[in-house]
Design a protein around this motif. Structure first.
Motif, PDB file in Angstrom:
ATOM      1  N   THR A 217       0.869  -1.217  -0.092  1.00  0.00           N
ATOM      2  CA  THR A 217       0.128  -0.027  -0.028  1.00  0.00           C
ATOM      3  C   THR A 217       0.965   1.272   0.005  1.00  0.00           C
ATOM      4  O   THR A 217       0.806   2.026  -0.774  1.00  0.00           O
ATOM      5  N   ASP A 359      -6.437  -5.859  -4.032  1.00  0.00           N
ATOM      6  CA  ASP A 359      -7.099  -5.233  -2.812  1.00  0.00           C
ATOM      7  C   ASP A 359      -7.845  -5.896  -1.809  1.00  0.00           C
ATOM      8  O   ASP A 359      -8.532  -6.783  -2.380  1.00  0.00           O
ATOM      9  N   THR A 360      -7.594  -6.060  -0.628  1.00  0.00           N
ATOM     10  CA  THR A 360      -8.226  -6.733   0.645  1.00  0.00           C
ATOM     11  C   THR A 360      -8.380  -6.297   1.667  1.00  0.00           C
ATOM     12  O   THR A 360      -7.483  -5.468   1.977  1.00  0.00           O
ATOM     13  N   PRO A 361      -9.557  -6.639   2.393  1.00  0.00           N
ATOM     14  CA  PRO A 361      -9.390  -6.017   3.730  1.00  0.00           C
ATOM     15  C   PRO A 361      -8.301  -6.763   4.798  1.00  0.00           C
ATOM     16  O   PRO A 361      -8.232  -7.771   4.633  1.00  0.00           O
ATOM     17  N   LYS A 369      -8.885  -2.466   7.621  1.00  0.00           N
ATOM     18  CA  LYS A 369      -8.513  -1.325   6.542  1.00  0.00           C
ATOM     19  C   LYS A 369      -8.294  -2.052   5.133  1.00  0.00           C
ATOM     20  O   LYS A 369      -7.879  -3.145   5.055  1.00  0.00           O
ATOM     21  N   ARG A 370      -8.540  -1.342   4.260  1.00  0.00           N
ATOM     22  CA  ARG A 370      -8.454  -1.612   2.826  1.00  0.00           C
ATOM     23  C   ARG A 370      -6.666  -1.786   2.483  1.00  0.00           C
ATOM     24  O   ARG A 370      -6.301  -0.614   2.647  1.00  0.00           O
TER      25      ARG A 370
END
Length: 409
Positions: A217, A359-361, A369-370
């Motif tokens: 990220t 993307d994943t939590p 959060k993402r």
């Protein structure tokens, strides 16, 4: 004095090169820089250019035959010039076995590949391989000029023979499949080299693949900022692969076992990092090399990899630009692939497979959060190192990717 054209050394582990095709015959005129033959090793194919103006006086190595680097493959000089060499010409020896009478120069390239009294055109190496495998050469289809049977043709026939034996064992259990309407495409050129090399890689090394995921990220934020700054200066933007390359180089410097090669039952550890970046072409896969990558900044790695990729797609890579790598990166993220098992590029110890970011939590403490996740697949040679040190290398790589600022310090 006649000029000797020798088999070049295409890589540090190369023990033999094969003449794939002669573009010229004995007696043909050639100019300096003109392509006279195509050769191949286990790793690449390349053209051999004439080092001087002149005439092809002798072809010492026929098509399909493999010889060690440094072996004379042909002579170039003035028409009618006598060849003076201390090396015993392999082709002349073969001809003397056929006929004790001297032959004209134009006849050499034809007679050298036809054994005594045979109707089948076949190179000496191919004949030895066929005899060892107990194959009938008259049943092998030659793909060389004039239907000549090459070393590769015999290798394919051996493979097909073994496949048929395996099929006969299970034929009673599995229904047969008709191939009458199937379109057949013969392996040739770089595709054949890749097929043979990948099979040899799997057969001659102990490969194991481990996988890990990195949270990129923060890296993607840095990459976006850096790219915007570079585009303002009319420079090409940085990619995730550029940051990956830098992270891999730094990790290799901390884990020398991964930056090594297994050659002749010895492990060669390298201080320098020569980074291979796989590039997919329509004809197959090539791996251009960024030499001394440990001395490059991210920006320099980016420029070097992009330039090599452009040259690869234009077919302008030299043999020097595709040899000597100590570690390879293969990125299939653009195709949506996550994890995969890359095959080692011998004699290297490791190759990194890079998948597509998704993307994943993710829980960060108590908060969900993402986050952007990058899949990593590391294939390594278990003969050189075990799973623990290989995992340690992957953890170091993950740390650099998740803390991108450390790559710039």
């Amino acid at each position: 004095m006649a000029v000797e054209v020798v088999m070049p050394k295409l890589g540090m582990a190369m023990k033999e090169g094969t003449v794939s095709l002669w573009n010229k015959e004995v007696g043909d005129a050639v100019g300096a820089g003109e392509t006279i033959a195509s050769i191949s090793s286990e790793k690449i194919e390349m053209d051999v250019e004439s080092p001087a103006d002149g005439t092809i006086l002798k072809i010492a190595v026929p098509e399909g035959e493999g010889v060690p680097p440094g072996t004379v493959i042909c002579y170039i000089g003035n028409a009618g010039e006598e060849i003076i060499s201390n090396e015993v010409n392999r082709q002349e020896t073969s001809i003397r076995d056929v006929d004790k009478e001297p032959l004209k120069q134009k006849e050499l390239s034809t007679v050298a590949v036809i054994s005594r009294g045979d109707r089948v055109k076949i190179s000496p190496v191919a004949r030895k391989m066929a005899e060892a495998a107990k194959l009938d050469v008259e049943k092998i289809k030659g793909t060389g000029p004039g239907g000549r049977i090459t070393k590769e043709d015999v290798q394919e026939a051996i493979h097909n023979s073994r496949s048929r034996e395996a099929e006969n064992v299970i034929s009673e259990e599995l229904p047969s499949q008709s191939t009458e309407n199937a379109r057949q495409v013969a392996l040739s050129g770089i595709r054949k080299v890749i097929a043979r090399r990948m099979q040899d890689s799997l057969q001659n090394s102990a490969q194991l693949t481990i996988m890990m995921k990195a949270d990129v990220t923060e890296l993607l934020k840095m990459q976006k900022q850096a790219s915007e700054a570079m585009q303002k200066n009319n420079d090409e933007k940085l990619t995730v692969t550029d940051f990956l390359s830098r992270a891999a180089v730094l990790s290799l410097k901390e884990h020398l076992q991964m930056n090594s090669a297994y050659i002749d039952e010895k492990i060669h550890l390298f201080e320098e990092v020569h980074l291979g970046i796989a590039v997919a072409l329509e004809t197959g896969l090539v791996v251009p090399v960024i030499r001394h990558a440990e001395k490059c900044t991210i920006r320099q790695l980016s420029k070097a990899s992009k330039e090599l990729a452009r040259r690869a797609r234009a077919g302008r890579l030299s043999s020097e630009e595709m040899q000597g790598s100590t570690f390879t990166i293969s990125n299939l993220g653009a195709y949506g692939v996550e994890h995969f098992t890359p095959i080692l590029n011998p004699p290297e110890t490791g190759i990194l497979g890079v998948g597509a970011v998704f993307d994943t939590p993710v829980y960060l403490g108590d908060e969900l959060k993402r986050r952007s996740i990058l899949p990593l697949s590391l294939t390594f040679d278990h003969r050189v190192l075990d799973g623990a040190p290989a995992s340690a290398f992957l953890q170091t790589l993950k740390r650099y990717l998740e803390e991108p600022m450390t790559m710039l310090l």
